[in-house]
Design an enzyme around this catalytic site. Structure first.
Site, mmCIF file in Angstrom:
data_model
loop_
_atom_site.group_PDB
_atom_site.id
_atom_site.type_symbol
_atom_site.label_atom_id
_atom_site.label_comp_id
_atom_site.label_asym_id
_atom_site.label_seq_id
_atom_site.Cartn_x
_atom_site.Cartn_y
_atom_site.Cartn_z
ATOM 1 C CB SER A 69 2.554 -2.897 -5.073
ATOM 2 O OG SER A 69 1.367 -2.772 -4.318
ATOM 3 C CG ASN B 167 -4.020 1.577 -1.078
ATOM 4 O OD1 ASN B 167 -5.236 1.684 -0.920
ATOM 5 N ND2 ASN B 167 -3.261 0.864 -0.272
ATOM 6 C CE1 TYR C 298 5.444 -0.364 -1.528
ATOM 7 C CE2 TYR C 298 3.205 -0.623 -2.354
ATOM 8 C CZ TYR C 298 4.419 -1.169 -1.992
ATOM 9 O OH TYR C 298 4.620 -2.523 -2.092
ATOM 10 C CB ALA D 271 8.279 3.946 -5.302
#
Length: 173
Positions: free
Chosen positions: A71, A78, A84, A87
């Site tokens: 991502s 973010n 997230y 990870a």
């Protein structure tokens, strides 16, 4: 483990796309341990649980492609997504390390780091005006654009590309 064993009954897997990921967003001071562990478990431990049992049979064939879907959050961060970003950032690092382990066996390992991609989930979170402001190309990407990149990386033409994290984000970063 049982699912991987069943898949291997049909022979070695030659192309593996690790596309698991979940969000459970909260700013870190308010994040519950369960939120942290859930996101890490799916995105990072899921990569291990699937890739590890499928890897040796792939390596024995001396040809394989592993694609990890990361991502833009792993690259730029973010707010509210420390779990997230961590990870997916670890997945990027695992991509680079694993590529070194398997390159001599004809297996490439790369990560794709999408930005805002049109989907019901993204459409619910990102107002078109925000996308227009955040993304230099002034639109969300399409699933087909991400799929085209994945198809290329899975092809023979991409045999010399390994250990890379390739962003597809309309110029966001």
């Amino acid at each position: 483990a049982a699912a991987c064993a069943r898949i291997l009954e049909g022979g070695p897997v030659q192309i593996l796309v690790n596309n698991a990921g979940v969000h459970d967003d909260a700013v870190l001071p308010g994040m519950r341990a369960e939120q942290w562990h859930k996101v890490i478990d799916v995105s990072l431990n899921g990569f291990f649980r699937v890739t590890q049992p499928l890897l040796l049979p792939m390596m024995r064939t001396r040809w394989g492609r592993i694609l990890n879907i990361s991502s833009v959050a792993a690259i730029a961060g973010n707010r509210g997504q420390v779990n997230y970003a961590a990870a997916k950032g670890a997945l990027n690092s695992a991509t680079k390390a694993l590529s070194l382990e398997v390159a001599s066996r004809g297996v490439t390992v790369n990560a794709i780091a999408p930005g805002i991609i049109a989907s019901p989930m993204a459409d619910a979170v990102f107002d078109p005006a925000i996308v227009n402001q955040m993304v230099p190309v002034k639109r969300a990407g399409t699933p087909q654009e991400v799929a085209a990149l994945a198809a290329f990386l899975a092809s023979d033409e991409a045999a010399y590309i390994t250990g890379q994290v390739i962003s597809i984000n309309g110029g966001m970063i």
